[in-house]
Write a protein that holds these residues in place. Sequence first.
Motif, short mmCIF file in Angstrom:
data_model
loop_
_atom_site.label_atom_id
_atom_site.label_comp_id
_atom_site.label_asym_id
_atom_site.label_seq_id
_atom_site.Cartn_x
_atom_site.Cartn_y
_atom_site.Cartn_z
N UNK A 96 0.96 -1.11 0.13
CA UNK A 96 0.16 -0.08 0.02
C UNK A 96 0.87 1.30 -0.12
N UNK A 97 1.87 1.23 0.83
CA UNK A 97 2.60 2.48 1.00
C UNK A 97 3.52 2.35 -0.27
N UNK A 98 4.04 1.69 -0.86
CA UNK A 98 4.85 1.53 -1.93
C UNK A 98 4.27 2.12 -3.45
N UNK A 99 2.91 1.82 -3.54
CA UNK A 99 2.18 1.99 -4.68
C UNK A 99 1.79 3.70 -4.42
N UNK A 100 1.22 3.87 -3.11
CA UNK A 100 0.90 5.23 -2.87
C UNK A 100 1.95 6.14 -3.06
N UNK A 101 3.28 5.82 -2.68
CA UNK A 101 4.52 6.78 -2.87
C UNK A 101 4.37 7.19 -4.22
N UNK A 102 4.36 6.31 -5.21
CA UNK A 102 4.34 6.98 -6.87
C UNK A 102 3.21 8.05 -7.02
N UNK A 103 2.12 7.85 -6.39
CA UNK A 103 1.14 8.92 -6.36
C UNK A 103 1.46 10.25 -5.52
N UNK A 104 2.09 10.05 -4.32
CA UNK A 104 2.44 10.98 -3.68
C UNK A 104 3.56 11.98 -4.26
N UNK A 105 4.59 11.33 -4.98
CA UNK A 105 5.86 11.91 -5.59
C UNK A 105 5.10 12.52 -6.78
N UNK A 106 3.91 12.00 -7.55
CA UNK A 106 3.52 12.39 -8.67
C UNK A 106 2.88 14.17 -8.36
N UNK A 107 2.30 13.85 -7.20
CA UNK A 107 1.58 15.17 -6.96
C UNK A 107 2.27 16.41 -5.90
N UNK A 108 3.39 15.69 -5.19
CA UNK A 108 3.91 16.63 -4.05
C UNK A 108 5.42 16.58 -4.21
N UNK A 109 5.97 16.19 -5.18
CA UNK A 109 7.36 15.98 -5.40
C UNK A 109 8.29 17.30 -4.92
N UNK A 110 7.66 18.54 -5.30
CA UNK A 110 8.33 19.70 -4.65
C UNK A 110 7.69 20.29 -3.59
N UNK A 111 6.79 19.73 -2.56
CA UNK A 111 6.36 20.33 -1.52
C UNK A 111 7.42 20.86 -0.77
N UNK A 112 7.02 22.12 -0.11
CA UNK A 112 8.16 23.00 0.81
C UNK A 112 8.08 22.31 2.03
N UNK A 113 9.16 22.34 2.69
CA UNK A 113 9.31 21.88 4.14
C UNK A 113 9.35 22.92 5.04
N UNK A 114 9.79 24.24 4.42
CA UNK A 114 9.70 25.35 5.52
C UNK A 114 11.09 25.52 6.05
N UNK A 115 12.14 24.74 5.44
CA UNK A 115 13.43 24.64 5.98
C UNK A 115 14.49 25.34 4.80
N UNK A 116 14.97 26.30 5.02
CA UNK A 116 15.71 26.93 3.82
C UNK A 116 16.63 26.30 3.09
N UNK A 117 17.54 25.55 3.85
CA UNK A 117 18.67 24.67 3.06
C UNK A 117 18.13 23.49 2.36
N UNK A 118 16.78 23.16 2.81
CA UNK A 118 16.00 21.88 1.93
C UNK A 118 15.39 22.55 0.86
N UNK A 119 14.65 23.59 1.05
CA UNK A 119 13.75 24.07 0.00
C UNK A 119 14.46 24.73 -1.10
N UNK A 120 15.53 25.40 -0.66
CA UNK A 120 16.15 26.46 -1.90
C UNK A 120 17.88 25.92 -1.90
#
Length: 563
Positions: free
Chosen positions: A183-207
């Motif tokens: 379940x998690x493995x297949x869901x991760x494909x959909x999560x990455x497709x929609x949220x691959x660039x989601x912001x963490x609010x942590x500068x050195x990660x986001x930018x």
Amino acid sequence: MPVWLKNLLGFFSLETLDTRLFPPKDLDRKNAVIKKADPKSKWNTWEFRFYILVFAIAVPSMFKAAMDASNETNPNYPKFAHLLSQGWMFGRKVDNSDQQYRFFRDNFPLLCGLVLLHTSLRRGVNLIAGNHKRTGFDFVFGLIFIFAVHGTNFFRILIHLVINFSISKYIKRNDVATTLTWIYGISSLFLNDNYRAVRFGIGFIDHGFQGIIPRWDVFFNFTLLRMLSYNLDYIEKRKSASEESNLELKNSSSSLSELDDRERLVAPIPLTDYNFVNYMAYITYAPLFIAGPIITFNDYIYQSDYKAMSSVKDYKRTFIYFLRFAFCILVMEFLLHFMYVVAVSKTKAWEGDTPFQLSMLGLFNLNIIWLKLLIPWRLFRLWSLIDGIDPPENMIRCMDNNFSTLAFWRAWHRSYNRWIIRYIYIPLGGGGKYRILNSLCVFSFVAIWHDIELKLLMWGWLVVIFIIPELAATAIFKNYQHEPWYRHVCALGAVINIWMMMLANLFGFCMGKDGTMSLIKTLFTTAVGLRFLFLSSGALFVGSQVMFELREAEKRRGVNVKC
């Protein structure tokens, strides 16, 4: 047979690609394969001399049709000329318009430098540390490598890795852990497709540094296969292992030193080896991280820490494999310099082309797709072989050397096929009562894994539908396999199979709905189309007979790869 011809055929034989394709070591099994083969070669018969004449006419005509449909002399040339770049062969331009292969082609020198760096560091560490477990080096180098490749996106990947590892480690009920893993493995494909660039609010990660390949999600699909492999191997081990047997194996690692590739899939690895360091070393193993070939966790740990050092490397075979790799690169460069079929496909610049030209545009597009996957896979496998890990060969047949839908998928992306069989097809019941349903599940996963797109899901279902006639025909005619007419009936079935496979793959990967429907309409509604359909089907019949005889020759050597 002249010595030079024998050496040339040997160079292009299956056995030079992978030791897994050798005749069985067990003489009884080898003789059983040989007995199934027709003992007499047909190459010197008048029938096959005629077939060779057909090849001598048809193959050059196919190349000419593809070149006429995609070169400067074609009226559609201005529509796709802007996609061409300056080449290096004979002053010709090169069709470097395929984004996936362009990335590999442009970064080829960098990849070669990375192979040299990794290999040199491995040798240096071995000299300093002496006899040690390889996974320690793989763990450290893998973390550095993945950060260089994906930059701070490494933390996005790490979240998936930790969650996956936690499912197998901390959920003690094996059935629940297995279900959640999928379940998690297949869901991760959909999560990455929609949220691959989601912001963490942590500068050195986001930018921060995004790595050489910012699109980390593109290659995550291969990481997912390794994540699933670790969990499923560990859960399987946990079902049967006991601490006493683990201690016994750990104290007697020589019992693990002579396993073949099938035995390595279920190698009796100590339970303590299913730890986080080995997990990360396996997931981030540099030679195979980007695109495989896929090797299971059990096989990787066995080859890393338990395989006898004397059997790790075969320099002669590795050099021959390198020559095969170099040959494939030259073939690809020739096609990209003399046939601009990818650019034509991208711009749909086929107006006014004949059915023969349309079909050759599609066929050579498929050949380029085959090569653009084969070449990176062979580079990464060559890197792995140099490093002492032997993963399965991904492409063991030329794309044009296939007549069976089932056999085609056994030879195309072979390591992925073996992964699918081990972790999906066999657990679902394999080729038993629900074979079609199991195949539908398999190809649905394959389509989603490739890309979350309705077109590819429809492609996966089409493949399953096209398998049904082959299964039915095999069941009906298998009792007549010793009849003299059986081979010719199989060749007729092969012609239908090849047409269906080409149309499915043209629809899914090359010409899309518009191009494929245009080709079908032209074939069946015009006189020139019907004439081409008849002649091409005759050529496919001849090609199928030659393919049959090639496989009979392999069986006479004791080789039967069932594809």
